[in-house]
Design a protein around this motif. Sequence first.
Motif, mmCIF file in Angstrom:
data_model
loop_
_atom_site.group_PDB
_atom_site.id
_atom_site.type_symbol
_atom_site.label_atom_id
_atom_site.label_comp_id
_atom_site.label_asym_id
_atom_site.label_seq_id
_atom_site.Cartn_x
_atom_site.Cartn_y
_atom_site.Cartn_z
ATOM 1 N N ALA A 14 60.188 67.275 -20.820
ATOM 2 C CA ALA A 14 61.594 66.873 -20.891
ATOM 3 C C ALA A 14 61.866 65.724 -19.919
ATOM 4 C CB ALA A 14 62.501 68.068 -20.612
ATOM 5 N N ARG A 15 61.176 64.630 -20.137
ATOM 6 C CA ARG A 15 61.371 63.371 -19.400
ATOM 7 C C ARG A 15 61.072 62.252 -20.380
ATOM 8 N NH1 ARG A 15 60.492 63.394 -13.656
ATOM 9 N NH2 ARG A 15 60.980 61.179 -13.744
ATOM 10 N N PRO A 16 61.724 61.109 -20.242
ATOM 11 C CA PRO A 16 61.431 59.995 -21.152
ATOM 12 C C PRO A 16 59.950 59.605 -21.100
ATOM 13 C CG PRO A 16 63.438 59.565 -19.907
ATOM 14 C CD PRO A 16 62.803 60.794 -19.306
ATOM 15 N N ALA A 17 59.428 59.224 -22.253
ATOM 16 C CA ALA A 17 58.003 58.901 -22.364
ATOM 17 C C ALA A 17 57.588 57.805 -21.391
ATOM 18 C CB ALA A 17 57.671 58.494 -23.801
ATOM 19 N N GLN A 19 58.738 57.221 -18.438
ATOM 20 C CA GLN A 19 58.619 57.806 -17.099
ATOM 21 C C GLN A 19 57.364 58.668 -16.977
ATOM 22 O OE1 GLN A 19 62.223 59.846 -15.965
ATOM 23 N NE2 GLN A 19 63.506 58.068 -16.415
ATOM 24 N N VAL A 20 57.047 59.411 -18.034
ATOM 25 C CA VAL A 20 55.826 60.214 -18.030
ATOM 26 C C VAL A 20 54.616 59.292 -17.900
ATOM 27 C CG1 VAL A 20 54.367 61.779 -19.382
ATOM 28 C CG2 VAL A 20 56.862 62.099 -19.347
ATOM 29 N N TYR A 21 54.600 58.237 -18.692
ATOM 30 C CA TYR A 21 53.482 57.295 -18.645
ATOM 31 C C TYR A 21 53.393 56.615 -17.279
ATOM 32 C CZ TYR A 21 50.311 53.526 -19.605
ATOM 33 O OH TYR A 21 49.241 52.664 -19.530
ATOM 34 N N ALA A 22 54.542 56.206 -16.729
ATOM 35 C CA ALA A 22 54.547 55.507 -15.434
ATOM 36 C C ALA A 22 53.890 56.365 -14.348
ATOM 37 C CB ALA A 22 55.966 55.134 -15.029
ATOM 38 N N VAL A 89 53.554 60.053 -26.117
ATOM 39 C CA VAL A 89 54.399 59.508 -27.181
ATOM 40 C C VAL A 89 55.822 60.039 -27.022
ATOM 41 C CG1 VAL A 89 52.504 59.178 -28.822
ATOM 42 C CG2 VAL A 89 53.781 61.311 -28.840
ATOM 43 N N ALA A 90 56.777 59.213 -27.403
ATOM 44 C CA ALA A 90 58.185 59.610 -27.317
ATOM 45 C C ALA A 90 58.474 60.708 -28.333
ATOM 46 C CB ALA A 90 59.084 58.409 -27.561
ATOM 47 N N ASN A 91 59.328 61.642 -27.914
ATOM 48 C CA ASN A 91 59.831 62.695 -28.790
ATOM 49 C C ASN A 91 61.301 62.843 -28.457
ATOM 50 O OD1 ASN A 91 60.583 64.967 -30.139
ATOM 51 N ND2 ASN A 91 58.994 66.290 -29.321
ATOM 52 N N ALA A 128 55.161 70.564 -15.183
ATOM 53 C CA ALA A 128 55.885 71.121 -14.040
ATOM 54 C C ALA A 128 56.204 70.041 -13.015
ATOM 55 C CB ALA A 128 55.085 72.253 -13.403
ATOM 56 N N LEU A 129 55.249 69.179 -12.733
ATOM 57 C CA LEU A 129 55.485 68.081 -11.770
ATOM 58 C C LEU A 129 56.602 67.164 -12.240
ATOM 59 C CD1 LEU A 129 51.872 66.893 -10.843
ATOM 60 C CD2 LEU A 129 53.649 67.587 -9.236
ATOM 61 N N LEU A 130 56.596 66.830 -13.502
ATOM 62 C CA LEU A 130 57.550 65.841 -14.019
ATOM 63 C C LEU A 130 58.923 66.421 -14.306
ATOM 64 C CD1 LEU A 130 55.094 63.784 -16.189
ATOM 65 C CD2 LEU A 130 56.283 63.023 -14.135
ATOM 66 N N GLU A 131 58.984 67.721 -14.533
ATOM 67 C CA GLU A 131 60.282 68.324 -14.831
ATOM 68 C C GLU A 131 60.949 68.918 -13.589
ATOM 69 O OE1 GLU A 131 59.782 71.083 -18.082
ATOM 70 O OE2 GLU A 131 59.651 69.449 -19.552
#
Length: 132
Positions: A14-17, A19-22, A89-91, A128-131
């Motif tokens: 539940a973070r924009p793709a 931001q996850v990639y960054a 990938v974006a969802n 868990a880290l990203l959320e």
Amino acid sequence: MTLFEARPITVSIARPADQVYAFAHKPESFPKWAAGLGAGLTRDGDRWVAHGPDGDVKVRFSPPNAYGVLDHWVTLPDGTEISIPLRVVANGDGAEVTLTLFRPPGMDDARFARDQGMVADDLARLKALLES
């Protein structure tokens, strides 16, 4: 032609793709969530050395890109190179992260199942880290 058995293992985050990639594309970030890299990574030219539970391995990462590609290649001490395709990938407003796990020749069912569980645990740590 050789085809290996493959298992895509996916987690929704539940973070924009972007931001996850960054976060996830930086080699320095991998040890925070990928247990197989053990105690961390040390830069060695255009590769990295991972200090893992089974000894040191060399790791090469795909260059930063706009496509969510986080592929990496692990070279074992015996020289065997393992390809690890990884994508973000974006969802909707979030992201899907998928790692494709290949089953090498000779790997028994128990070991393949164990590796799948380890990848699922790694992706859960990333989530868990990203959320948090």
